[in-house]
Structure formats: structure tokens, C-alpha cells
Scaffold this active site. Sequence first.
Site, PDB file in Angstrom:
ATOM      1  N   CYS A   1      -0.690   9.715  -7.444  1.00 45.43           N
ATOM      2  CA  CYS A   1      -2.070   9.029  -7.050  1.00 45.43           C
ATOM      3  C   CYS A   1      -3.333  10.502  -7.190  1.00 45.43           C
ATOM      4  O   CYS A   1      -2.487  11.761  -6.456  1.00 45.43           O
ATOM      5  CB  CYS A   1      -1.824   9.738  -5.456  1.00 45.43           C
TER       6      CYS A   1
ATOM      7  N   GLY B   1      -4.455  -5.459  -9.596  1.00 42.96           N
ATOM      8  CA  GLY B   1      -5.320  -4.448  -8.851  1.00 42.96           C
ATOM      9  C   GLY B   1      -7.058  -5.053  -8.814  1.00 42.96           C
ATOM     10  O   GLY B   1      -6.795  -6.139  -7.418  1.00 42.96           O
TER      11      GLY B   1
ATOM     12  N   LYS C   1       0.870  -0.984   0.087  1.00 48.90           N
ATOM     13  CA  LYS C   1       0.076   0.046  -0.155  1.00 48.90           C
ATOM     14  C   LYS C   1       0.987   0.781  -0.302  1.00 48.90           C
ATOM     15  O   LYS C   1       1.430   1.727   0.600  1.00 48.90           O
ATOM     16  CB  LYS C   1      -0.825  -0.402   0.775  1.00 48.90           C
ATOM     17  N   GLY C   2       0.521   1.951  -0.524  1.00 50.44           N
ATOM     18  CA  GLY C   2       1.343   3.840  -0.934  1.00 50.44           C
ATOM     19  C   GLY C   2       1.430   4.127   0.332  1.00 50.44           C
ATOM     20  O   GLY C   2       0.829   4.211   1.350  1.00 50.44           O
TER      21      GLY C   2
ATOM     22  N   GLY D   1      -7.081   7.996  -0.523  1.00 51.14           N
ATOM     23  CA  GLY D   1      -6.325  10.069  -0.594  1.00 51.14           C
ATOM     24  C   GLY D   1      -4.875   9.063   0.722  1.00 51.14           C
ATOM     25  O   GLY D   1      -4.939   9.794   1.454  1.00 51.14           O
TER      26      GLY D   1
ATOM     27  N   ASN E   1       5.105   1.256  -2.138  1.00 47.10           N
ATOM     28  CA  ASN E   1       5.637   2.098  -3.460  1.00 47.10           C
ATOM     29  C   ASN E   1       5.388   3.368  -2.211  1.00 47.10           C
ATOM     30  O   ASN E   1       4.661   3.548  -1.243  1.00 47.10           O
ATOM     31  CB  ASN E   1       3.775   1.451  -3.430  1.00 47.10           C
TER      32      ASN E   1
ATOM     33  N   GLY F   1     -10.019  -1.075 -13.142  1.00 48.30           N
ATOM     34  CA  GLY F   1     -10.759  -2.270 -13.381  1.00 48.30           C
ATOM     35  C   GLY F   1     -10.724  -2.269 -15.499  1.00 48.30           C
ATOM     36  O   GLY F   1     -10.275  -1.941 -15.500  1.00 48.30           O
TER      37      GLY F   1
END
Length: 308
Positions: A135, A270, A47-48, A74, A105, A222
Amino acid sequence: MSEQNLKTSLLGFSLNSPLMGASGTFGYGVEYAHMVELPKLGAVCGKGLTLHGQYGNEGERLWETPSGLMNSIGLQNPGVEHFIQVELPEMEAQLRPAGVAIIANLGGHSEEEYEEGAALLSASSVDMIELNISCPNVKQGGMVYGVKAEAAAQVVRRVRAACTKPLMVKLSPQAEDIPAMCRAVEEAGADAISLTNTFQGCAIDLEKRRPVFNNIFAGLSGPAIRPLALRMVWQAVGAVNIPVVGLGGIATGRDALEFIMAGAQAVQVGAANFVDPRVINRIYDEMADWMQANGVKSLDEIRGCARG
Ligand SMILES: Cc1cc2nc3c(=O)[nH]c(=O)nc-3n(C[C@H](O)[C@H](O)[C@H](O)COP(=O)(O)O)c2cc1C
């Protein structure tokens, strides 16, 4: 299941397969370790992270659309130091023995923050850093660097100087000019490029008569984005001499093979993980089955073949 060889080399690493869990959809990989067959998983993009932990956005965060998912998380995350002390040892314990590469990330709000985060991660055991300059859901966030090639090159140069790990730069589809952006980050010192991040979209809640998301716009991922992402991966492969890791809407073995035939070195999965947390097992098997049926022994035989 067939016995084709899906091993993939990337920046000196020999990956179990070309399949990586995409950032923000795969936790830190340990959450999936009991569902995904690890010998089929090449790498986990965690996860970022941002230098300091943050709570992320308020309001609606996920919204389904036909063939797609919109998100406005966010960059909720515990911060780089917490990651190194708490999450990374778990990844080391569960993923490392199975040969799954560990990719951190990293997002940021300023060049200084990116630089400091990259320096801390360089001193950790992660294998690679994926720099998220794309992002769409953070005000004054990574996205400012994702649109203009000069801004992207500047932050990549700063991070490159502070970073001793292989550096993969993750691009936004909102970049003004994909080939120019790819060349700019390559010249600035990126070792690899991954693309794409989510596409900016919008949804309205009819009952509330308001936008679904507090930020009005959110990131679309997606199958809906796959042809767009594939086009951009094609452009990226044609623009640079460094490896390109493709993602966007991959949900089947055939999808993944399309990206490989466009020239991607590896691919990330993803949103499909949310539909089926074991989807990477199936994607791997479908790739291997297609290869066997078509007499292809290794991905090197078909990588970039569609380019003629
Ligand atoms: C819920 C959610 C959270 C995400 N968080 C991040 C993140 O923290 N960092 C990042 O680089 N990308 C993030 N992404 C983008 C994905 O990694 C990926 O680039 C995008 O979803 C397109 O791939 P897909 O269509 O296979 O989902 C996120 C996507 C989703 C759906």
C-alpha cells in the site's frame, strides 16, 4: 451469451470464473451482490484490513486522470476483529451460497501486526488471505515491505508461520526487482502472488497551487497502468512456480484475456468497478464470446499461450 466454461482452479478452489473484485474497489462484495451476477464472479478480495481499525487519510482521496484514477485512502477499515464479527457473516450469507470465494486482504504497520492479523483471520471462515505488502498510501505502512525483497521475505515468513490459510502475496510495482521479489516471497512461503497494486503518482491542483493529496504522492490505477502491470505479470509468471493473479487496468474481456495469455491463473478488476459497478458481468460475457468465436472451450487451453 455463449456457454464457454470459465471455471478456474486456484489453490484447490474451484472458482466460478477467473474474475475477482480487487481489494478497495469492491467493498466486501455484499455491496455489489445485487448488481454483479454472482455465478460470473470468482472471488471477492475485501477492503484492506489492518489489525486495528483506522480512519485513513485526510484531505483529497480520489482524483481522476486521463485513463486513470489516483487514490489516497490510507487503508480506512474497521479492523480484523470487526471484520470477522460483522462483515464476514454478511459475506458468508450472500456470497458463499453462490460459490464466490472470500479473500481477506491484510495490511499492516509492523511484522507483529501482520502476524497477529493473519492468525486471527486463520481462525475465521475466509478462504484465503491476500497479504498487502504494497500500500503506497500509509506512512510506515505496508509499502516498506513492498520495495526490498529481503524485507518482503521476512514479513511473509512470519505470516506464513502464523497462517493456516492459503496465502496470496500482493506485490507493489515499486518493488526494486519484480522477478527477484517474486522468487523471494515464493521461497518465504507464499502460495500465490497477485500483482500489481497501484503505481505511485503525483498531481498538482493548479487553483490551490498545492499537491492534490496531503501525502503528495498517491496510487495510480486504471487503464493507464495496464501495459505496465501486464509486463510485471509476465515477469512474475516467468519467475515462479506458484499461481500468479494479474491485475491493473482490466476493464474489458479482451484485457482480462491478455493477462490469461501472459500466464495469469486469474485476474482482478479494480477501478473499472467505479466506472460501471456491473462491469464484471460484461467482462465475463466478453471473455466467453471471444472464446466461443475462437473455438476455445476452457481458459486452460489459452493460459500462457502468448509465451510460446
Ligand atoms: C480506491 C482504491 C482503494 C484501494 N484499496 C486497496 C486496499 O485496501 N488493499 C489493496 O491491496 N489494494 C487496494 N487498492 C489497489 C487495487 O486493489 C488494485 O491493485 C489497483 O487499483 C490496480 O488495479 P485496477 O487498475 O484494476 O484498479 C485500491 C485501489 C483503489 C482505486
